[in-house]
Design a protein around this motif. Structure first.
Motif, PDB file in Angstrom:
ATOM      1  N   UNK A  13       0.837  -1.193   0.000  1.00 25.26           N
ATOM      2  CA  UNK A  13       0.000   0.000   0.000  1.00 25.26           C
ATOM      3  C   UNK A  13       0.881   1.255   0.000  1.00 25.26           C
ATOM      4  N   UNK A  14       0.595   2.160  -0.922  1.00 25.43           N
ATOM      5  CA  UNK A  14       1.381   3.396  -1.009  1.00 25.43           C
ATOM      6  C   UNK A  14       0.452   4.605  -1.028  1.00 25.43           C
ATOM      7  N   UNK A  15       1.001   5.723  -0.600  1.00 23.08           N
ATOM      8  CA  UNK A  15       0.288   7.002  -0.667  1.00 23.08           C
ATOM      9  C   UNK A  15       1.304   8.077  -1.004  1.00 23.08           C
ATOM     10  N   UNK A  16       1.077   8.733  -2.132  1.00 27.52           N
ATOM     11  CA  UNK A  16       1.961   9.805  -2.580  1.00 27.52           C
ATOM     12  C   UNK A  16       1.138  11.074  -2.761  1.00 27.52           C
ATOM     13  N   UNK A  17       1.567  12.143  -2.122  1.00 28.35           N
ATOM     14  CA  UNK A  17       0.876  13.423  -2.229  1.00 28.35           C
ATOM     15  C   UNK A  17       1.806  14.453  -2.853  1.00 28.35           C
ATOM     16  N   UNK A  18       1.256  15.615  -3.148  1.00 28.36           N
ATOM     17  CA  UNK A  18       2.049  16.657  -3.789  1.00 28.36           C
ATOM     18  C   UNK A  18       1.915  16.611  -5.300  1.00 28.36           C
ATOM     19  N   UNK A  19       2.729  17.374  -5.971  1.00 29.97           N
ATOM     20  CA  UNK A  19       2.663  17.468  -7.426  1.00 29.97           C
ATOM     21  C   UNK A  19       3.537  16.405  -8.076  1.00 29.97           C
ATOM     22  N   UNK A  20       3.360  16.255  -9.405  1.00 26.00           N
ATOM     23  CA  UNK A  20       4.204  15.310 -10.142  1.00 26.00           C
ATOM     24  C   UNK A  20       5.671  15.725 -10.073  1.00 26.00           C
ATOM     25  N   UNK A  21       5.897  17.049 -10.028  1.00 30.78           N
ATOM     26  CA  UNK A  21       7.276  17.530  -9.970  1.00 30.78           C
ATOM     27  C   UNK A  21       7.893  17.317  -8.594  1.00 30.78           C
ATOM     28  N   UNK A  22       7.054  17.448  -7.552  1.00 28.94           N
ATOM     29  CA  UNK A  22       7.556  17.291  -6.190  1.00 28.94           C
ATOM     30  C   UNK A  22       6.679  16.317  -5.405  1.00 28.94           C
ATOM     31  N   UNK A  23       6.711  15.055  -5.804  1.00 27.36           N
ATOM     32  CA  UNK A  23       5.906  14.071  -5.077  1.00 27.36           C
ATOM     33  C   UNK A  23       6.473  13.810  -3.686  1.00 27.36           C
ATOM     34  N   UNK A  24       5.577  13.583  -2.732  1.00 26.95           N
ATOM     35  CA  UNK A  24       5.996  13.263  -1.365  1.00 26.95           C
ATOM     36  C   UNK A  24       5.431  11.895  -1.017  1.00 26.95           C
ATOM     37  N   UNK A  28       4.999   3.971   2.102  1.00 26.97           N
ATOM     38  CA  UNK A  28       5.965   3.427   1.147  1.00 26.97           C
ATOM     39  C   UNK A  28       5.965   1.898   1.136  1.00 26.97           C
ATOM     40  N   UNK A  29       4.776   1.323   0.880  1.00 25.97           N
ATOM     41  CA  UNK A  29       4.693  -0.126   0.741  1.00 25.97           C
ATOM     42  C   UNK A  29       4.325  -0.816   2.034  1.00 25.97           C
ATOM     43  N   UNK A  30       3.064  -0.696   2.410  1.00 27.13           N
ATOM     44  CA  UNK A  30       2.572  -1.286   3.654  1.00 27.13           C
ATOM     45  C   UNK A  30       1.966  -2.657   3.371  1.00 27.13           C
ATOM     46  N   UNK A  31       2.451  -3.675   4.062  1.00 26.35           N
ATOM     47  CA  UNK A  31       1.849  -5.012   4.048  1.00 26.35           C
ATOM     48  C   UNK A  31       1.291  -5.271   5.439  1.00 26.35           C
ATOM     49  N   UNK A  32       0.004  -5.579   5.514  1.00 31.56           N
ATOM     50  CA  UNK A  32      -0.617  -5.691   6.829  1.00 31.56           C
ATOM     51  C   UNK A  32      -1.855  -6.572   6.780  1.00 31.56           C
ATOM     52  N   UNK A  33      -1.964  -7.476   7.734  1.00 32.63           N
ATOM     53  CA  UNK A  33      -3.188  -8.247   7.972  1.00 32.63           C
ATOM     54  C   UNK A  33      -3.618  -7.985   9.404  1.00 32.63           C
TER      55      UNK A  33
END
Length: 236
Positions: A13-24, A28-33
């Motif tokens: 699982x990932x979540x990226x915010x911000x613009x394409x030029x400055x992604x945040x 960064x890759x969550x595995x969870x049960x």
């Protein structure tokens, strides 16, 4: 296919915010049960991604990538309306800032979400839930007439009244003094035990984490440890 014994499953699982030029990169890759009925604490410093992970798992925020199944619903296949529908009745949320509607009484704050979901007995269920959290004598009071602890009790009643499969609590004692905070945690754990819901608590309090069955620790958008803890305390 998700096992029926699991309340939620996340893969990469990932979540990226911000613009394409400055992604945040937030997640960064969550595995969870998380198993049904499990009580889990999520620890980590400010900025580690705890609240963002809760927002994604609860359907308040869409993941940027990966797969996520919550209470039998494939969140990654749903649009905004679909996520809202999937949350309804399945997910209860308790936040640090209470988020009660100031123009509604305690009973109305608890009943309104159930009414919007089509429940015909919402008022009766709201009153019963407020009685269960010790506020049977305050059902007609508005948030400004309630203490911080009482407001959080209303928020817990609102979260648990629909009998959701999962309850997410983000720093539920953050705006309360120590003694009131302990009472709220006792109550939250007791209501979870009575309803059988799965509970994920975001906290910075390691003493609270030790009252949970499992402790996840986050740093820099990933889960860095996952340990079982011996549940302790009056309500755990």
């Amino acid at each position: 296919m998700t096992s029926p014994s699991l309340a939620l499953t996340a893969r990469n699982l990932t979540l990226t915010l911000g613009s394409d030029r400055k992604p945040v990169e937030i997640l960064r890759g969550i595995d969870l049960d998380i198993a049904r009925g499990e009580v889990v604490a999520l620890l980590g410093p400010s900025g580690s991604g705890k609240s963002s992970l809760m927002a994604v798992l609860s359907g308040l925020e869409r993941a940027s990538g990966g797969s996520l199944t919550v209470a039998g619903a494939d969140y990654t296949a749903l649009g905004e309306d679909g996520l809202a529908a999937a949350r309804r009745g399945r997910i209860g949320i308790v936040l640090q800032a209470f988020h009660l509607l100031p123009t509604m009484t305690a009973a109305e704050n608890v009943a309104t979400p159930m009414e919007l979901a089509g429940a015909h007995d919402a008022r009766e269920r709201a009153i019963a839930e407020l009685e269960a959290v010790g506020l049977g004598h305050r059902t007609g009071h508005y948030p400004t007439q309630l203490s911080g602890g009482e407001q959080q009790r209303v928020a817990i009643a609102r979260a648990t009244a629909p009998r959701p499969e999962l309850i997410f609590a983000d720093e539920p004692t953050g705006n309360l003094d120590v003694a009131t905070g302990e009472e709220i945690i006792d109550l939250l754990l007791a209501r979870r035990a009575e309803t059988g819901a799965t509970l994920l608590i975001i906290t910075h309090d390691e003493a609270l984490a030790k009252r949970c069955e499992r402790v996840l620790t986050m740093a820099d958008g990933v889960i860095v440890s996952d340990t079982k803890a011996a549940a302790k305390g009056k309500a755990a």
